[in-house]
Design an enzyme around this catalytic site. Structure first.
Site, PDB file in Angstrom:
ATOM      1  CB  THR A 133      -1.219   0.505   1.146  1.00  0.00           C
ATOM      2  OG1 THR A 133      -2.097  -0.806   1.336  1.00  0.00           O
ATOM      3  CG2 THR A 133      -1.883   1.242   1.004  1.00  0.00           C
TER       4      THR A 133
ATOM      5  CE  LYS B 299       1.550   2.309   4.341  1.00  0.00           C
ATOM      6  NZ  LYS B 299       2.015   1.196   3.615  1.00  0.00           N
TER       7      LYS B 299
ATOM      8  CE  LYS C  66      -4.924  -0.840   1.164  1.00  0.00           C
ATOM      9  NZ  LYS C  66      -5.073  -2.410   2.098  1.00  0.00           N
TER      10      LYS C  66
HETATM   11  P1  NAD Z   1       5.564  -5.789   7.519  1.00  0.00           P
HETATM   12  O1  NAD Z   1       6.732  -4.651   8.036  1.00  0.00           O
HETATM   13  O2  NAD Z   1       5.629  -7.324   8.594  1.00  0.00           O
HETATM   14  O3  NAD Z   1       6.873  -6.470   6.498  1.00  0.00           O
HETATM   15  C1  NAD Z   1       7.773  -5.880   5.293  1.00  0.00           C
HETATM   16  C2  NAD Z   1       8.314  -6.219   5.243  1.00  0.00           C
HETATM   17  O4  NAD Z   1       9.627  -5.810   4.173  1.00  0.00           O
HETATM   18  C3  NAD Z   1       9.573  -6.990   6.667  1.00  0.00           C
HETATM   19  O5  NAD Z   1       9.917  -7.772   6.138  1.00  0.00           O
HETATM   20  C4  NAD Z   1      10.885  -5.462   6.340  1.00  0.00           C
HETATM   21  O6  NAD Z   1      12.196  -6.876   6.433  1.00  0.00           O
HETATM   22  C5  NAD Z   1      11.443  -5.439   4.197  1.00  0.00           C
HETATM   23  N1  NAD Z   1      11.675  -5.020   3.896  1.00  0.00           N
HETATM   24  C6  NAD Z   1      11.860  -3.417   4.446  1.00  0.00           C
HETATM   25  N2  NAD Z   1      12.588  -3.049   3.664  1.00  0.00           N
HETATM   26  C7  NAD Z   1      12.811  -3.506   2.548  1.00  0.00           C
HETATM   27  C8  NAD Z   1      13.793  -4.315   1.875  1.00  0.00           C
HETATM   28  N3  NAD Z   1      14.869  -2.633   0.893  1.00  0.00           N
HETATM   29  N4  NAD Z   1      13.876  -5.370   0.720  1.00  0.00           N
HETATM   30  C9  NAD Z   1      13.595  -5.946   0.938  1.00  0.00           C
HETATM   31  N5  NAD Z   1      12.804  -6.265   2.314  1.00  0.00           N
HETATM   32  C10 NAD Z   1      12.602  -4.989   3.023  1.00  0.00           C
HETATM   33  O7  NAD Z   1       4.413  -5.470   6.868  1.00  0.00           O
HETATM   34  P2  NAD Z   1       3.390  -6.051   6.348  1.00  0.00           P
HETATM   35  O8  NAD Z   1       2.133  -6.269   7.288  1.00  0.00           O
HETATM   36  O9  NAD Z   1       3.544  -7.299   5.960  1.00  0.00           O
HETATM   37  O10 NAD Z   1       2.747  -4.949   5.323  1.00  0.00           O
HETATM   38  C11 NAD Z   1       3.366  -4.493   4.399  1.00  0.00           C
HETATM   39  C12 NAD Z   1       2.366  -3.751   2.843  1.00  0.00           C
HETATM   40  O11 NAD Z   1       1.833  -4.609   3.045  1.00  0.00           O
HETATM   41  C13 NAD Z   1       2.414  -2.292   3.465  1.00  0.00           C
HETATM   42  O12 NAD Z   1       2.273  -1.425   2.563  1.00  0.00           O
HETATM   43  C14 NAD Z   1       0.776  -2.445   4.244  1.00  0.00           C
HETATM   44  O13 NAD Z   1       0.266  -1.331   4.366  1.00  0.00           O
HETATM   45  C15 NAD Z   1       0.098  -2.922   3.492  1.00  0.00           C
HETATM   46  N6  NAD Z   1      -0.359  -4.271   3.982  1.00  0.00           N
HETATM   47  C16 NAD Z   1      -0.973  -4.674   5.157  1.00  0.00           C
HETATM   48  C17 NAD Z   1      -1.990  -5.002   5.667  1.00  0.00           C
HETATM   49  C18 NAD Z   1      -2.102  -5.890   7.188  1.00  0.00           C
HETATM   50  O14 NAD Z   1      -3.041  -6.464   8.063  1.00  0.00           O
HETATM   51  N7  NAD Z   1      -0.796  -6.448   8.060  1.00  0.00           N
HETATM   52  C19 NAD Z   1      -3.084  -5.246   4.888  1.00  0.00           C
HETATM   53  C20 NAD Z   1      -3.110  -4.634   4.336  1.00  0.00           C
HETATM   54  C21 NAD Z   1      -2.151  -4.112   3.332  1.00  0.00           C
END
Ligand code: NAD
Length: 290
Positions: free
Chosen positions: A93, A243, A168
């Site tokens: 997102t 966010k 979204k």
């Molecule tokens: P998270 O923080 O658990 O996972 C993100 C991952 O990205 C981490 O493992 C981190 O180490 C990795 N990362 C960061 N920088 C990096 C890089 N440069 N190279 C490689 N890996 C890297 O976050 P999440 O909850 O999995 O969310 C991910 C996305 O999904 C976000 O954009 C969030 O807004 C969206 N989202 C989350 C949810 C939810 O319920 N968690 C729901 C819908 C959408």
């Protein structure tokens, strides 16, 4: 298909595992060793360099925290490193402007790319029941669709590049507004002497009915199982709702509109987050209303 998956956190971990279950060969990359190790346990090949992970793949999927990271991963390690003809799918997102900019950069280098943010949280990512809202050309959408279908229950083409992100944040702005309204209605009903279950029985079949009430009721013990039944743990964290509301307000400003209810929802979630509730499910905001 051979697919690179970058960003194996709460959401990406389950999504990559579902690609493996669907028979794809997945090259995984994450900066976190723990996330990478978990992906290895789910059958992914693990890489400590994103540029190596994208070698020889037909598709690259990213699930990363924000727009700046998405842009830096694509410009630094994916565009020009993945094979010619690969298709890119960013499921994070992020803001509409960065999504459009990154897709334009990929297209200028000859790749097809979509923005494909999701509706559904960690449970849906693990279960493979996400909804994907997809922005991009018809060709990019058709190429991305089978990859997304392995991770979700619905894949909807929202139009041009960036439109997935637009859908979204408009959806989540509405979600934030109706969750707050639902919390206020239950709190007020109770103060006026109504039993919450009785109010639910009436409102859930009346004109106040909405998803926050009937699928995700903020009152424990009322409606189907939801995070309120688990002390507001799990579900959709307040920090993530905030966010999305901030992204929505940025997008609104860029479109020249001023959505009053959206602004107010953002301010209320900002205060709830600042009070130490970032990890609490967003329905927990009802606790501020007693
Ligand atoms: P998270 O923080 O658990 O996972 C993100 C991952 O990205 C981490 O493992 C981190 O180490 C990795 N990362 C960061 N920088 C990096 C890089 N440069 N190279 C490689 N890996 C890297 O976050 P999440 O909850 O999995 O969310 C991910 C996305 O999904 C976000 O954009 C969030 O807004 C969206 N989202 C989350 C949810 C939810 O319920 N968690 C729901 C819908 C959408």
């Amino acid at each position: 298909m051979k697919i690179a998956f970058i960003g194996l956190g709460n959401m990406g971990g389950g999504m990559a595992a579902n690609l493996v279950k669907a028979g794809h060969a997945v090259n995984a990359f994450d900066l976190s060793e723990a996330a990478l190790a978990a992906a290895g346990e789910h059958g992914c090949a693990t890489f400590t360099d994103a540029k190596e992970a994208v070698q020889g793949v037909e598709a690259v999927v990213t699930m990363l925290p924000n727009g700046a990271i998405v842009k830096s991963v694509y410009t630094g390690s994916v565009i020009g490193h993945a094979p010619e003809g690969a298709v890119f799918l960013d499921c994070s997102t992020i803001d509409v402007a960065t999504a459009r900019e990154t897709i334009a950069l990929a297209e200028a280098a000859g790749y097809d790319m979509v923005d494909a943010p999701v509706s559904g949280g960690i449970a849906a990512a693990n279960a493979g029941t996400l909804t994907f809202m997809v922005g991009g050309s018809d060709k990019a959408f058709e190429r991305a669709k089978p990859v997304l279908e392995a991770m979700g229950k619905a894949v909807i083409h929202a139009g041009q590049a960036g439109n997935g992100q637009a859908a979204k944040i408009c959806n989540n702005m509405l979600l934030g507004i109706h969750m707050i309204g639902t919390c206020e209605a239950f709190t007020m009903a109770q103060k006026l002497g109504l039993d919450p279950q009785t109010f639910y029985d009436i409102s859930s079949v009346s004109s106040g009915q909405n998803w926050s009430m009937t699928s995700y009721c903020p009152v424990p013990g009322v409606g189907p199982q939801s995070p309120s039944d688990n002390d507001y743990q799990g579900g959709f964290a307040t920090a993530l709702m905030l966010k999305d509301l901030k992204l929505a307000m940025e997008a609104a400003a860029s479109a020249g509109i001023d959505p009053q209810m959206g602004h107010h929802a953002k301010d209320l979630y900002e205060a709830f987050d600042a009070a130490g509730n970032g990890a609490v499910d967003f329905s927990g905001i009802i606790r501020t209303m007693n």
